[in-house]
Design an enzyme around this catalytic site. Sequence first.
Site, short mmCIF file in Angstrom:
data_model
loop_
_atom_site.label_atom_id
_atom_site.label_comp_id
_atom_site.label_asym_id
_atom_site.label_seq_id
_atom_site.Cartn_x
_atom_site.Cartn_y
_atom_site.Cartn_z
N ARG A 118 0.84 -1.20 0.00
CA ARG A 118 0.00 0.00 0.00
C ARG A 118 0.87 1.24 0.00
O ARG A 118 1.89 1.32 0.69
CB ARG A 118 -0.90 0.00 1.24
CG ARG A 118 -1.91 1.13 1.32
CD ARG A 118 -2.91 1.08 0.20
NE ARG A 118 -4.08 1.92 0.46
CZ ARG A 118 -4.96 2.29 -0.46
NH1 ARG A 118 -4.79 1.90 -1.72
NH2 ARG A 118 -6.00 3.03 -0.14
N THR A 127 -9.03 -0.01 -10.14
CA THR A 127 -8.38 -1.15 -9.50
C THR A 127 -8.53 -2.38 -10.39
O THR A 127 -9.39 -2.44 -11.25
CB THR A 127 -9.03 -1.39 -8.12
OG1 THR A 127 -8.97 -0.18 -7.36
CG2 THR A 127 -8.33 -2.48 -7.32
N THR A 153 -3.94 -1.37 -7.59
CA THR A 153 -4.70 -0.16 -7.88
C THR A 153 -3.82 1.05 -8.13
O THR A 153 -2.66 1.09 -7.68
CB THR A 153 -5.66 0.15 -6.71
OG1 THR A 153 -6.51 1.24 -7.06
CG2 THR A 153 -4.89 0.49 -5.45
N GLN A 194 -3.56 7.89 -4.78
CA GLN A 194 -4.00 7.10 -3.64
C GLN A 194 -4.33 7.91 -2.40
O GLN A 194 -5.12 7.48 -1.55
CB GLN A 194 -2.91 6.07 -3.30
CG GLN A 194 -3.43 4.77 -2.77
CD GLN A 194 -4.34 4.07 -3.74
OE1 GLN A 194 -5.54 4.04 -3.53
NE2 GLN A 194 -3.78 3.55 -4.81
N ASP A 199 -7.75 8.47 -1.02
CA ASP A 199 -8.40 7.42 -0.24
C ASP A 199 -8.45 7.76 1.24
O ASP A 199 -9.04 7.02 2.03
CB ASP A 199 -7.70 6.07 -0.43
CG ASP A 199 -8.33 5.25 -1.54
OD1 ASP A 199 -9.35 5.68 -2.10
OD2 ASP A 199 -7.79 4.17 -1.85
N SER A 226 -7.82 1.11 2.58
CA SER A 226 -8.14 0.50 1.29
C SER A 226 -9.32 -0.45 1.44
O SER A 226 -9.48 -1.10 2.48
CB SER A 226 -6.93 -0.27 0.77
OG SER A 226 -7.28 -1.05 -0.36
N SER A 227 -10.13 -0.54 0.39
CA SER A 227 -11.19 -1.55 0.36
C SER A 227 -10.72 -2.86 -0.28
O SER A 227 -11.47 -3.84 -0.28
CB SER A 227 -12.40 -1.02 -0.43
OG SER A 227 -12.98 0.08 0.24
N GLY A 250 -13.25 -2.24 -7.52
CA GLY A 250 -14.56 -1.63 -7.33
C GLY A 250 -14.66 -0.62 -6.20
O GLY A 250 -15.76 -0.36 -5.72
N GLY A 251 -13.55 -0.07 -5.72
CA GLY A 251 -13.63 0.92 -4.65
C GLY A 251 -14.28 0.34 -3.41
O GLY A 251 -14.05 -0.82 -3.04
#
Length: 622
Positions: free
Chosen positions: A143, A435, A453, A472, A475, A500-501, A522-523
Site C-alpha cells: 500500500r 483497480t 490499484t 492514492q 483514499d 483501502s477496500s 470496485g472501490g
Amino acid sequence: MDSAAYYRLYHTFAAGFSGAATTHSDDIIMFPTSKTLAFLVFAPLAITLFSPLTGGCAPAPSGAEGTSKPMAGSNAAMVVTANPLATSAGEEILRAGGNAVDAAIAIESVLSLVEPQSSGLGGGGFMVYYHAADKRIEVYDGREKAPAGAHSDMFLKEDGKRYGYLEAKNSGLSIGVPGMVSLLSLAHDERGRLPWNRLFEPARALALEGFTVSPRLASFFEKYGMRLIPTTEDQGPLDAYHYFFDETGALRNRIKNPEYADTLAMIARDPDDFYRGPLAEEMVAAAHHAPRAGTLSLDDLAAYRARKVEPLCMDYRGRTLCGPPPPSSWVAVAMTLGMLEATSFPSGDEMTDWNLFTEAQRLAYADRDFYVADNDFVPVPLDGMLNREYLAKRAALISSDVAIEKALHGDPWAYEPKRTAALPGKDTTIDYAGTTHFVVVDQWGNAVSMTATVESIFGSTRMAGGMFLNNQLTDFAKQPRDEAGVLVANHPAPGKRPRSSMSPTIVLNGDGEFEMATGSPGGNSIIAYTLKTLVGVIDWGLTPQEAVNLPNVVARGDTVRVESARASQEMLAAMRAFGFQVKESAGENSGLSVILRHDDGELEGGVDPRREGTISLINAMP
C-alpha cells in the site's frame, strides 16, 4: 426447492441459451458480452416455470453466463485476469517453469501497460499467497504511503473548503509513494522461482511492439471525455493526453511505450532503482508540477519498503478464510460472514437470503467506515470486530421481517482486553474504483490472490517513466474531522497508508489446503463484490462463474445499490417491500476473478463478464 437447487437450475438453463463459450485445457477464452435473442426470450420463462420464489436473479443481459470446465491433473495450473494480454503473460511464465508469484509479477507489469486506468507499477496493492508445501498463508502489503510533507488538512483550500474530487485527484497532492515494485520484489525474494529479470519480458515486448487499445480502455474516453485527463497547461501536465491522443486529437488505436520499456529494463536490473536515481527524480518532478503541487520527495521514495504481514483469518462453514489486515478492509468481509453464520443464512429461501446478506453488509460497512485505518497510526479493534460474541450481538439486530432503519457502528472495543483509544470521528472516505484483481494457481498448488490499484481512473493522470502515478492519497477521508471537530481514523498524516477496500481472499478447506481464491476491484464496493462470490460458492453451491454472474448488491449505509440489469423486478420489489432504500444501478464496476479447487484436485475458474477478463487453463505442465 431450496436456494442452491434454484440457483443451479436457473444458471444451467440460462447458460444453455446464452451462447457462452466453454473453456478447455490450454485455451484462453474471452467471454463475450453480446445479447442473444434466445437468451432474452427463454431465460425469463425459466424463472417463471421453475422458481416458486417471489424474488429471483434475472438473467444477465450479456452472453457471458457460461462456466469453465474443471481441469483435471495434479500438475494443472490456472490464471484469471481482467485482460487477455495479462492472462497470456501469466500463462507464459507458468509454462516457463515459474510459480504463482512469478506469474503475478509478469501479470501486473503487463496490466500497468494495457490497463493503466486500473493499476500499475506507479500504484500499490495487496498480495495474499498460499504456499502449498507447508499450507501457509502469507500477505504482502504494498500500500502506498503519504509523503513526509502530508498533513491532516492537505486537501483543504485556504478558506477551509475541500478541493473538488477531480481537483484533488488530478494533482500532485494525491500522489502517494508507490508500493507495487517493492511488493513484487519482496514477494519474489521470498517465494519466486524464475530469475527476476525474466518476469518483465512479456510486458517489455508489448511496450516496444505496441498494443491495441482495448474496447474497455477506449470506452472511458467515450463515457467521460476530457474530464479524465488535463487538456490544457493550466490543468496540469499533458503527458497523458499526448500518450492517448494523436496530433489531430483522435484517440490512438495502437500505443507503443518505449519509456515504459526502459522503466521495465531498469527494474529488471535492480528493483531498488525504481526508488532512486533518474526515475525517482522524474516522479518527484511530476508530483511537484503545478497546479496543486504535492510534497513527494526523493527521501520519501528511498525510505519506502513493502512489508510482509500476518494475515487476518476467519473460520466459516468449516473453512478458513484469509485476507490482508488494515489498512485493507478485509476485516469487513470476515465480519459479514461471521454475522451471517449467526443467523439462519442460508435459509432455503432466496429473498430471505438476499435480505440477510444485505443487512450483514450494512452493519459490517458501518464498523469498517468508523474504525478501520492504518493500524500503525490508529488503534483498530480487530479482535473485537472478529469476536464471535460481538458478531452475534450485531447479527441479533437483523430481523427476518423488516430492514434496520439506520445501520450504525457498534462498539467492538467492548470485546477487546482494554480500550486503547478514544472513539474517532465519523468517516467521509469516498474510495473510487480504479483497480484490478487477478488469481493464479501454479502446478505445485501454490496460489496468489492479488488486488492492485492506482485508485481512480488513470490515477493522478500524471506520468513518469511511461507509467501513471497513483492518486492514492484521496483514499484518505474526504474531511479529516467530523462535525464535532474530532479527527476521523482515516485522516491524512505523514507516512500513513490510506485505508483501502481491497480484499483479496484465499479460502482453505478443513485440512488447511487451498480451496478458493477470489477478489475484485470496485472501490468501496469491493467488499460486497467479494462477499457475493464467497456465499455464492460456499453457501449456495454455485460454480465460480455462476457466483460471479449474480447481481451485485452493495449495502454501504442506508441506501442499497442493486445491479438492475441482473436483478429481476421481483427481487427489486421484494427488497423495497422489506424496507430497503433501493437504488437501481445501471452498471457495476466489479472485475471478479475466481479459482476453485474441487475435492479431487480439479480447478475451475470464474471471470467477470463486466470487464474483459479471460481464463487460461493449463492442463499439462513440464
